[in-house]
Design a protein around this motif. Structure first.
Motif, PDB file in Angstrom:
ATOM      1  N   GLN A   9      -6.999  -3.147  -4.924  1.00 46.38           N
ATOM      2  CA  GLN A   9      -6.068  -3.904  -5.462  1.00 46.38           C
ATOM      3  C   GLN A   9      -4.967  -3.211  -6.356  1.00 46.38           C
ATOM      4  OE1 GLN A   9      -7.953  -6.774  -8.155  1.00 46.38           O
ATOM      5  NE2 GLN A   9      -5.898  -8.001  -8.360  1.00 46.38           N
ATOM      6  N   TYR A  10      -5.400  -2.123  -6.743  1.00 43.23           N
ATOM      7  CA  TYR A  10      -4.352  -1.394  -7.465  1.00 43.23           C
ATOM      8  C   TYR A  10      -4.488   0.191  -7.183  1.00 43.23           C
ATOM      9  CZ  TYR A  10      -3.892  -5.481 -10.448  1.00 43.23           C
ATOM     10  OH  TYR A  10      -3.565  -6.691 -11.132  1.00 43.23           O
ATOM     11  N   PHE A  88       1.267  -5.443   1.545  1.00 40.65           N
ATOM     12  CA  PHE A  88       0.441  -6.383   2.096  1.00 40.65           C
ATOM     13  C   PHE A  88       0.126  -6.388   3.666  1.00 40.65           C
ATOM     14  CE2 PHE A  88       0.708  -9.627  -1.487  1.00 40.65           C
ATOM     15  CZ  PHE A  88       1.577  -9.173  -2.158  1.00 40.65           C
ATOM     16  N   PHE A 100      -2.103 -13.841   4.715  1.00 39.68           N
ATOM     17  CA  PHE A 100      -2.090 -12.410   3.980  1.00 39.68           C
ATOM     18  C   PHE A 100      -3.258 -11.855   3.191  1.00 39.68           C
ATOM     19  CE2 PHE A 100       2.509 -11.703   4.297  1.00 39.68           C
ATOM     20  CZ  PHE A 100       2.993 -12.899   5.137  1.00 39.68           C
ATOM     21  N   GLY A 101      -3.252 -10.530   3.157  1.00 42.40           N
ATOM     22  CA  GLY A 101      -4.089 -10.007   2.153  1.00 42.40           C
ATOM     23  C   GLY A 101      -3.652 -10.334   0.826  1.00 42.40           C
ATOM     24  N   LYS A 102      -4.575  -9.938  -0.219  1.00 40.09           N
ATOM     25  CA  LYS A 102      -4.042 -10.050  -1.579  1.00 40.09           C
ATOM     26  C   LYS A 102      -3.024  -8.787  -1.949  1.00 40.09           C
ATOM     27  CE  LYS A 102      -7.704 -13.033  -3.232  1.00 40.09           C
ATOM     28  NZ  LYS A 102      -8.703 -13.253  -4.137  1.00 40.09           N
ATOM     29  N   GLY A 103      -2.909  -7.954  -1.220  1.00 40.22           N
ATOM     30  CA  GLY A 103      -2.103  -6.743  -1.521  1.00 40.22           C
ATOM     31  C   GLY A 103      -2.505  -5.672  -2.049  1.00 40.22           C
TER      32      GLY A 103
ATOM     33  N   TYR B  35       5.155 -20.311   0.514  1.00 40.14           N
ATOM     34  CA  TYR B  35       3.958 -19.834  -0.102  1.00 40.14           C
ATOM     35  C   TYR B  35       4.076 -19.685  -1.426  1.00 40.14           C
ATOM     36  CZ  TYR B  35       3.325 -17.393   4.276  1.00 40.14           C
ATOM     37  OH  TYR B  35       3.086 -16.825   5.731  1.00 40.14           O
ATOM     38  N   GLN B  37       3.093 -17.420  -4.889  1.00 35.16           N
ATOM     39  CA  GLN B  37       2.490 -15.977  -5.334  1.00 35.16           C
ATOM     40  C   GLN B  37       2.155 -15.937  -6.719  1.00 35.16           C
ATOM     41  OE1 GLN B  37       5.048 -12.709  -4.622  1.00 35.16           O
ATOM     42  NE2 GLN B  37       3.251 -11.310  -4.209  1.00 35.16           N
ATOM     43  N   GLY B  40      -2.661 -11.195  -8.654  1.00 31.74           N
ATOM     44  CA  GLY B  40      -4.014 -10.951  -8.091  1.00 31.74           C
ATOM     45  C   GLY B  40      -4.551 -11.970  -7.206  1.00 31.74           C
ATOM     46  N   LEU B  41      -3.709 -12.795  -6.674  1.00 33.02           N
ATOM     47  CA  LEU B  41      -4.096 -13.736  -5.686  1.00 33.02           C
ATOM     48  C   LEU B  41      -3.239 -13.602  -4.362  1.00 33.02           C
ATOM     49  CD1 LEU B  41      -4.613 -16.966  -7.868  1.00 33.02           C
ATOM     50  CD2 LEU B  41      -6.140 -15.499  -6.927  1.00 33.02           C
ATOM     51  N   GLY B  42      -2.222 -12.717  -4.290  1.00 32.05           N
ATOM     52  CA  GLY B  42      -1.643 -12.640  -3.191  1.00 32.05           C
ATOM     53  C   GLY B  42      -0.348 -13.800  -2.929  1.00 32.05           C
ATOM     54  N   LEU B  43      -0.600 -13.833  -1.502  1.00 34.16           N
ATOM     55  CA  LEU B  43       0.479 -14.987  -1.083  1.00 34.16           C
ATOM     56  C   LEU B  43      -0.313 -16.030  -0.439  1.00 34.16           C
ATOM     57  CD1 LEU B  43       2.937 -12.857   0.817  1.00 34.16           C
ATOM     58  CD2 LEU B  43       3.547 -14.138  -1.111  1.00 34.16           C
ATOM     59  N   LEU B  45      -0.673 -19.930   1.407  1.00 27.78           N
ATOM     60  CA  LEU B  45       0.295 -20.821   2.264  1.00 27.78           C
ATOM     61  C   LEU B  45       0.135 -22.282   1.567  1.00 27.78           C
ATOM     62  CD1 LEU B  45       2.182 -20.897   4.735  1.00 27.78           C
ATOM     63  CD2 LEU B  45       0.054 -21.130   5.872  1.00 27.78           C
TER      64      LEU B  45
END
Lengths: 110, 113
Positions: A9-10, A88, A100-103, B35, B37, B40-43, B45
């Motif tokens: 995540q980080y 991402f 999308f992944g959470k990045g 989306y 944002q 911690g939860l990202g994108l 939809l």
């Protein structure tokens, strides 16, 4: 439904160190895309991988798509402060919108 | 140059207000997306549209609706804003063919008090 997991995540690295983020999908993908979001900015498309086992390079960035088309990675060699941001992955299974992944948020310490 | 614009960068509303977030793209794209944002939860939809007058629910449509009366414009509506809708809202568009990349707008940071 389809899920895309991304780790870590980080990540905090010293400038000049390498960085890798990993992406795993619960389903087989038709393609995978990678995006970069700079702090305060919006996601910007980097690349798309389509073929099983595909490897693509953009300068210091190397993108891989797994043989089973369910996982992918982004590797940055010798990070620079300009690499800071959130990366991402986004999986396309062909008949649904991108997931999308959470990045992974990358910090680079000069 | 490809462009997706959003009506506001920052917006502050009160609980219970009706909120409209507008998105316009100048690329003649068929597909448009909303989306949110959160850290911690990202994108995630909310809604998407593959054509004018068409809309589909995304992963988190509750509390939202959308409108697409013209190809270039996709509006997100919060019928009665709540504090848990405080977030960054991102609009994106893409072409209708293949597996196209998405082009994102600059985002609207909405605060609901």
């Amino acid at each position: 439904g389809q899920q895309v997991m991304q780790i870590p995540q980080y990540q905090h690295v010293q400038e000049g160190e390498d960085f890798t983020t990993y992406c795993n999908s619960s389903t087989t993908l038709s393609n995978i895309q990678w995006y970069k979001q700079r702090p305060g900015g919006h996601p910007v498309f980097l690349i798309q991988l389509v073929k099983s086992g595909e490897v693509k390079k953009q300068k210091r960035l190397t993108f891989q798509f797994g043989e089973a088309k369910k996982n992918s990675s982004l590797h940055i060699t010798a990070t620079q402060t300009t690499d800071v941001g959130t990366y991402f992955c986004a999986g396309d299974s062909g008949n649904t919108p991108l997931v999308f992944g959470k990045g992974t948020r990358l910090s680079v310490i000069a | 140059d490809v462009k997706v614009t959003q009506s506001s960068r920052y917006l502050v509303k009160r609980t219970g207000e009706k909120v409209f977030l507008e998105c316009v793209q100048d690329m003649d794209h068929e597909n448009m997306f909303w989306y949110r944002q959160d850290p911690g939860l990202g994108l995630r939809l909310i809604y998407f549209s593959y054509d004018v007058k068409m809309k589909e629910k995304g992963d988190i449509p509750e509390g939202y609706s959308v409108s697409r009366e013209k190809k270039e414009r996709f509006s997100l509506i919060l019928e009665s804003a709540s504090t848990n809708q405080t977030s960054m809202y991102l609009c994106a568009s893409s072409t209708g063919t293949g597996s196209p990349e998405q082009f994102f707008g600059p985002g609207t940071r909405l605060t609901v008090l």
